[in-house]
Design an enzyme around this catalytic site. Structure first.
Site, PDB file in Angstrom:
ATOM      1  N   ASP A  11      33.261  39.576  40.201  1.00 60.33           N
ATOM      2  CA  ASP A  11      34.360  40.074  38.776  1.00 60.33           C
ATOM      3  C   ASP A  11      33.908  42.092  39.954  1.00 60.33           C
ATOM      4  OD1 ASP A  11      35.454  40.864  36.529  1.00 60.33           O
ATOM      5  OD2 ASP A  11      32.863  40.946  35.862  1.00 60.33           O
ATOM      6  N   ASN A  59      41.219  33.757  31.663  1.00 61.23           N
ATOM      7  CA  ASN A  59      42.123  34.059  32.466  1.00 61.23           C
ATOM      8  C   ASN A  59      43.922  34.896  31.943  1.00 61.23           C
ATOM      9  OD1 ASN A  59      39.778  34.347  34.853  1.00 61.23           O
ATOM     10  ND2 ASN A  59      40.068  35.587  33.091  1.00 61.23           N
TER      11      ASN A  59
HETATM   12  C1  FPP Z   1      37.819  40.012  37.988  1.00 58.45           C
HETATM   13  O1  FPP Z   1      37.819  40.992  38.226  1.00 58.45           O
HETATM   14  C2  FPP Z   1      38.197  38.794  38.510  1.00 58.45           C
HETATM   15  C3  FPP Z   1      39.499  38.087  38.659  1.00 58.45           C
HETATM   16  C4  FPP Z   1      39.829  37.374  37.361  1.00 58.45           C
HETATM   17  C5  FPP Z   1      39.710  36.693  40.053  1.00 58.45           C
HETATM   18  C6  FPP Z   1      39.045  36.463  41.051  1.00 58.45           C
HETATM   19  C7  FPP Z   1      40.168  36.508  41.846  1.00 58.45           C
HETATM   20  C8  FPP Z   1      40.530  36.583  43.115  1.00 58.45           C
HETATM   21  C9  FPP Z   1      39.542  37.600  43.903  1.00 58.45           C
HETATM   22  C10 FPP Z   1      41.552  35.306  44.417  1.00 58.45           C
HETATM   23  C11 FPP Z   1      40.556  34.617  44.708  1.00 58.45           C
HETATM   24  C12 FPP Z   1      41.456  33.946  45.386  1.00 58.45           C
HETATM   25  C13 FPP Z   1      40.617  32.959  45.911  1.00 58.45           C
HETATM   26  C14 FPP Z   1      42.079  32.794  47.302  1.00 58.45           C
HETATM   27  C15 FPP Z   1      39.540  33.007  45.671  1.00 58.45           C
HETATM   28  P1  FPP Z   1      38.512  41.889  37.129  1.00 58.45           P
HETATM   29  O2  FPP Z   1      40.167  42.172  37.076  1.00 58.45           O
HETATM   30  O3  FPP Z   1      38.468  41.164  35.456  1.00 58.45           O
HETATM   31  O4  FPP Z   1      37.030  43.032  36.821  1.00 58.45           O
HETATM   32  P2  FPP Z   1      37.572  44.577  36.370  1.00 58.45           P
HETATM   33  O5  FPP Z   1      36.395  43.034  35.153  1.00 58.45           O
HETATM   34  O6  FPP Z   1      37.000  45.223  36.884  1.00 58.45           O
HETATM   35  O7  FPP Z   1      38.641  44.005  35.386  1.00 58.45           O
END
Ligand code: FPP
Length: 241
Positions: A11, A59
Protein backbone atom coordinates in the site's frame (compact mmCIF):
# COMPACT_ATOMS: atom_id res chain seq x y z
CA UNK A 1 11.86 -19.10 14.06
CA UNK A 2 12.49 -18.50 10.37
CA UNK A 3 9.66 -17.46 8.11
CA UNK A 4 8.91 -19.56 5.06
CA UNK A 5 5.94 -17.60 3.67
CA UNK A 6 5.66 -13.81 3.74
CA UNK A 7 2.59 -12.03 2.38
CA UNK A 8 2.58 -8.32 1.61
CA UNK A 9 -0.17 -5.72 1.27
CA UNK A 10 1.66 -3.28 -1.00
CA UNK A 11 0.00 0.00 0.00
CA UNK A 12 0.96 3.63 -0.48
CA UNK A 13 1.70 3.95 -4.20
CA UNK A 14 -0.86 6.74 -4.58
CA UNK A 15 0.44 8.73 -1.60
CA UNK A 16 4.03 8.27 -2.78
CA UNK A 17 3.13 9.87 -6.12
CA UNK A 18 0.82 12.57 -4.77
CA UNK A 19 3.50 13.65 -2.27
CA UNK A 20 5.77 14.36 -5.22
CA UNK A 21 3.15 16.03 -7.39
CA UNK A 22 3.21 13.05 -9.77
CA UNK A 23 0.29 11.12 -11.27
CA UNK A 24 -0.85 8.14 -9.16
CA UNK A 25 0.14 5.82 -11.97
CA UNK A 26 3.77 6.84 -11.51
CA UNK A 27 3.44 5.52 -7.93
CA UNK A 28 2.15 2.22 -9.30
CA UNK A 29 5.03 2.11 -11.79
CA UNK A 30 7.52 2.56 -8.97
CA UNK A 31 5.48 0.03 -6.98
CA UNK A 32 5.97 -2.53 -9.74
CA UNK A 33 9.74 -1.97 -9.52
CA UNK A 34 9.52 -2.51 -5.76
CA UNK A 35 7.63 -5.78 -6.37
CA UNK A 36 10.44 -7.02 -8.63
CA UNK A 37 13.13 -6.02 -6.13
CA UNK A 38 11.32 -7.66 -3.22
CA UNK A 39 10.64 -10.88 -5.16
CA UNK A 40 14.38 -11.17 -5.84
CA UNK A 41 15.23 -10.34 -2.22
CA UNK A 42 12.75 -12.94 -0.96
CA UNK A 43 14.51 -15.52 -3.07
CA UNK A 44 17.94 -14.39 -1.85
CA UNK A 45 16.73 -14.53 1.76
CA UNK A 46 15.57 -18.11 1.33
CA UNK A 47 11.82 -17.52 1.57
CA UNK A 48 9.96 -20.37 -0.10
CA UNK A 49 6.74 -18.40 -0.64
CA UNK A 50 5.95 -14.73 -1.15
CA UNK A 51 2.42 -13.47 -1.76
CA UNK A 52 1.92 -9.97 -3.16
CA UNK A 53 -1.50 -8.29 -3.10
CA UNK A 54 -1.52 -6.59 -6.48
CA UNK A 55 -5.21 -6.00 -7.20
CA UNK A 56 -8.18 -6.65 -4.94
CA UNK A 57 -11.79 -7.48 -5.78
CA UNK A 58 -12.55 -3.96 -4.48
CA UNK A 59 -9.94 -2.20 -6.65
CA UNK A 60 -12.35 -2.37 -9.63
CA UNK A 61 -14.11 0.60 -7.97
CA UNK A 62 -11.15 2.87 -8.84
CA UNK A 63 -11.34 5.20 -11.86
CA UNK A 64 -11.20 3.24 -15.09
CA UNK A 65 -8.00 5.02 -16.16
CA UNK A 66 -6.18 3.88 -13.00
CA UNK A 67 -7.42 0.30 -13.39
CA UNK A 68 -6.35 0.25 -17.03
CA UNK A 69 -2.96 1.75 -16.14
CA UNK A 70 -2.37 -0.78 -13.38
CA UNK A 71 -3.14 -3.72 -15.64
CA UNK A 72 -0.95 -2.29 -18.35
CA UNK A 73 1.95 -2.08 -15.85
CA UNK A 74 1.33 -5.64 -14.67
CA UNK A 75 1.18 -6.95 -18.24
CA UNK A 76 4.47 -5.21 -19.07
CA UNK A 77 6.00 -6.61 -15.90
CA UNK A 78 5.01 -10.22 -16.60
CA UNK A 79 6.01 -10.03 -20.27
CA UNK A 80 9.42 -8.50 -19.52
CA UNK A 81 10.33 -10.34 -16.32
CA UNK A 82 8.93 -13.89 -16.45
CA UNK A 83 11.97 -15.46 -18.09
CA UNK A 84 14.41 -13.53 -15.89
CA UNK A 85 12.53 -14.62 -12.78
CA UNK A 86 12.48 -18.25 -13.94
CA UNK A 87 16.24 -18.07 -14.54
CA UNK A 88 16.85 -17.22 -10.87
CA UNK A 89 14.46 -19.86 -9.53
CA UNK A 90 11.28 -17.82 -9.05
CA UNK A 91 7.95 -19.37 -9.96
CA UNK A 92 4.99 -17.04 -10.58
CA UNK A 93 1.53 -18.14 -9.58
CA UNK A 94 -1.52 -15.96 -9.97
CA UNK A 95 -4.21 -16.27 -7.33
CA UNK A 96 -7.60 -14.61 -7.66
CA UNK A 97 -10.80 -14.78 -9.63
CA UNK A 98 -9.40 -13.31 -12.84
CA UNK A 99 -12.83 -13.63 -14.51
CA UNK A 100 -13.04 -9.90 -15.13
CA UNK A 101 -9.54 -9.57 -16.63
CA UNK A 102 -9.05 -8.71 -20.29
CA UNK A 103 -8.07 -11.52 -22.64
CA UNK A 104 -4.59 -10.02 -23.04
CA UNK A 105 -4.01 -9.75 -19.26
CA UNK A 106 -5.14 -13.37 -18.82
CA UNK A 107 -2.86 -14.48 -21.63
CA UNK A 108 0.24 -12.71 -20.26
CA UNK A 109 -0.38 -14.11 -16.77
CA UNK A 110 -0.87 -17.67 -18.10
CA UNK A 111 2.35 -17.30 -20.08
CA UNK A 112 4.27 -16.08 -17.01
CA UNK A 113 3.00 -19.10 -15.08
CA UNK A 114 4.00 -21.43 -17.92
CA UNK A 115 7.48 -19.89 -18.38
CA UNK A 116 8.27 -20.08 -14.65
CA UNK A 117 6.53 -23.42 -13.95
CA UNK A 118 9.77 -25.34 -13.39
CA UNK A 119 11.45 -22.80 -11.13
CA UNK A 120 11.52 -24.15 -7.62
CA UNK A 121 13.39 -21.88 -5.18
CA UNK A 122 10.62 -19.41 -4.39
CA UNK A 123 6.95 -19.29 -5.36
CA UNK A 124 5.69 -15.73 -5.82
CA UNK A 125 1.91 -15.67 -5.64
CA UNK A 126 0.55 -12.55 -7.26
CA UNK A 127 -2.97 -11.89 -5.98
CA UNK A 128 -4.95 -10.32 -8.81
CA UNK A 129 -8.70 -9.74 -8.61
CA UNK A 130 -8.27 -11.40 -5.23
CA UNK A 131 -10.34 -11.12 -2.08
CA UNK A 132 -10.18 -13.28 1.02
CA UNK A 133 -13.98 -13.56 1.05
CA UNK A 134 -14.00 -14.52 -2.63
CA UNK A 135 -11.44 -17.25 -1.88
CA UNK A 136 -13.52 -18.67 0.99
CA UNK A 137 -16.72 -18.48 -1.09
CA UNK A 138 -15.28 -20.24 -4.11
CA UNK A 139 -13.95 -23.01 -1.84
CA UNK A 140 -17.35 -23.33 -0.15
CA UNK A 141 -19.11 -23.48 -3.52
CA UNK A 142 -16.82 -26.23 -4.78
CA UNK A 143 -17.32 -28.28 -1.62
CA UNK A 144 -21.10 -27.74 -1.73
CA UNK A 145 -21.18 -28.86 -5.36
CA UNK A 146 -19.30 -32.06 -4.50
CA UNK A 147 -21.60 -32.70 -1.55
CA UNK A 148 -24.71 -32.11 -3.68
CA UNK A 149 -23.38 -34.60 -6.21
CA UNK A 150 -22.96 -37.14 -3.42
CA UNK A 151 -19.16 -37.24 -3.82
CA UNK A 152 -18.49 -35.78 -0.38
CA UNK A 153 -19.97 -36.23 3.09
CA UNK A 154 -20.44 -32.72 4.59
CA UNK A 155 -19.33 -34.12 7.96
CA UNK A 156 -16.00 -34.96 6.35
CA UNK A 157 -15.21 -31.29 5.66
CA UNK A 158 -12.38 -30.35 7.97
CA UNK A 159 -9.83 -27.51 7.94
CA UNK A 160 -7.39 -29.47 5.83
CA UNK A 161 -9.95 -30.27 3.14
CA UNK A 162 -11.23 -26.69 3.15
CA UNK A 163 -7.70 -25.29 2.79
CA UNK A 164 -7.11 -27.62 -0.15
CA UNK A 165 -9.89 -25.78 -2.04
CA UNK A 166 -8.41 -22.32 -1.46
CA UNK A 167 -6.33 -20.58 -4.11
CA UNK A 168 -3.20 -21.20 -2.01
CA UNK A 169 -3.78 -24.98 -1.85
CA UNK A 170 -0.62 -26.92 -1.13
CA UNK A 171 1.24 -23.88 0.22
CA UNK A 172 1.84 -23.14 3.91
CA UNK A 173 -0.09 -20.32 5.57
CA UNK A 174 1.82 -17.02 5.71
CA UNK A 175 4.02 -16.74 8.78
CA UNK A 176 4.15 -12.99 8.43
CA UNK A 177 1.81 -10.46 6.80
CA UNK A 178 3.47 -7.12 6.09
CA UNK A 179 1.46 -4.02 5.27
CA UNK A 180 3.20 -0.92 3.99
CA UNK A 181 1.68 2.57 4.11
CA UNK A 182 0.75 2.47 7.80
CA UNK A 183 -2.92 1.40 7.78
CA UNK A 184 -3.86 -1.21 10.39
CA UNK A 185 -6.20 -3.49 8.43
CA UNK A 186 -6.21 -6.68 6.41
CA UNK A 187 -8.34 -5.23 3.57
CA UNK A 188 -9.82 -8.62 2.62
CA UNK A 189 -6.40 -10.19 2.04
CA UNK A 190 -5.72 -13.86 2.94
CA UNK A 191 -8.51 -14.07 5.54
CA UNK A 192 -8.50 -17.83 6.15
CA UNK A 193 -4.77 -18.26 5.64
CA UNK A 194 -3.66 -15.45 7.98
CA UNK A 195 -5.58 -16.74 11.03
CA UNK A 196 -2.31 -17.14 12.96
CA UNK A 197 0.04 -14.95 10.93
CA UNK A 198 2.15 -12.35 12.64
CA UNK A 199 1.27 -8.85 11.46
CA UNK A 200 3.83 -6.16 10.70
CA UNK A 201 2.74 -2.67 9.67
CA UNK A 202 5.28 -0.13 8.51
CA UNK A 203 4.68 3.52 7.58
CA UNK A 204 7.10 3.11 4.65
CA UNK A 205 5.20 3.59 1.37
CA UNK A 206 5.45 0.63 -0.98
CA UNK A 207 7.59 2.29 -3.71
CA UNK A 208 10.17 3.07 -0.99
CA UNK A 209 10.17 -0.48 0.45
CA UNK A 210 13.62 -2.04 0.07
CA UNK A 211 15.20 -5.43 0.78
CA UNK A 212 16.57 -3.87 4.00
CA UNK A 213 13.00 -3.12 5.11
CA UNK A 214 12.09 -6.74 4.38
CA UNK A 215 15.07 -7.91 6.44
CA UNK A 216 13.95 -5.63 9.29
CA UNK A 217 10.46 -7.16 9.20
CA UNK A 218 11.93 -10.67 9.23
CA UNK A 219 14.20 -9.79 12.15
CA UNK A 220 11.16 -8.51 14.07
CA UNK A 221 9.29 -11.71 13.15
CA UNK A 222 12.10 -13.87 14.52
CA UNK A 223 11.74 -12.11 17.90
CA UNK A 224 7.99 -12.79 18.12
CA UNK A 225 6.66 -15.56 20.34
CA UNK A 226 4.17 -17.49 18.20
CA UNK A 227 1.76 -19.43 20.37
CA UNK A 228 -1.01 -20.52 17.97
CA UNK A 229 -3.42 -20.29 20.91
CA UNK A 230 -1.27 -22.46 23.19
CA UNK A 231 1.02 -21.35 26.02
CA UNK A 232 4.25 -19.54 25.40
CA UNK A 233 7.32 -21.76 25.20
CA UNK A 234 8.75 -19.43 27.84
CA UNK A 235 5.87 -19.81 30.30
CA UNK A 236 5.72 -23.63 30.24
CA UNK A 237 7.53 -24.85 33.33
CA UNK A 238 6.52 -21.94 35.50
CA UNK A 239 8.97 -19.26 34.41
CA UNK A 240 7.86 -15.99 32.95
CA UNK A 241 4.08 -16.35 33.57
C1 FPP B 1 -2.06 0.28 -3.23
O1 FPP B 1 -1.62 1.61 -3.30
C2 FPP B 1 -1.53 -0.47 -4.33
C3 FPP B 1 -2.29 -1.03 -5.30
C4 FPP B 1 -3.75 -0.94 -5.35
C5 FPP B 1 -1.65 -1.73 -6.41
C6 FPP B 1 -0.45 -2.53 -6.06
C7 FPP B 1 0.15 -3.00 -7.29
C8 FPP B 1 1.45 -2.90 -7.61
C9 FPP B 1 2.48 -2.37 -6.74
C10 FPP B 1 1.88 -3.45 -8.90
C11 FPP B 1 2.26 -4.85 -8.62
C12 FPP B 1 2.77 -5.46 -9.77
C13 FPP B 1 3.19 -6.72 -9.80
C14 FPP B 1 3.65 -7.23 -11.05
C15 FPP B 1 3.16 -7.61 -8.62
P1 FPP B 1 -2.70 2.75 -3.29
O2 FPP B 1 -2.91 3.19 -4.67
O3 FPP B 1 -3.94 2.31 -2.58
O4 FPP B 1 -1.95 3.81 -2.45
P2 FPP B 1 -2.59 4.94 -1.51
O5 FPP B 1 -3.20 4.22 -0.35
O6 FPP B 1 -1.41 5.75 -1.12
O7 FPP B 1 -3.58 5.69 -2.36
Amino acid sequence: MRASHVAIIMDGNGRWAEGRGLPRLEGHRRGTEAARRIALAARDLGLRHLTLFAFSTENWKRPESEVRGLFSLMEQFFAAEAQKLADVGIRIRAIGSMERLSASAKHVIMEAQRITAHASDTVVNVAIDYGGRWDILQAARRLATEAAQGKLDPNGIDEELFASMLSTAGQPDPDLVIRTGGDMRLSNFLLWQSAYSELYVTPVLWPDFTPDHLKEALAEYSRRDRRFGALSGKSIGGEDR
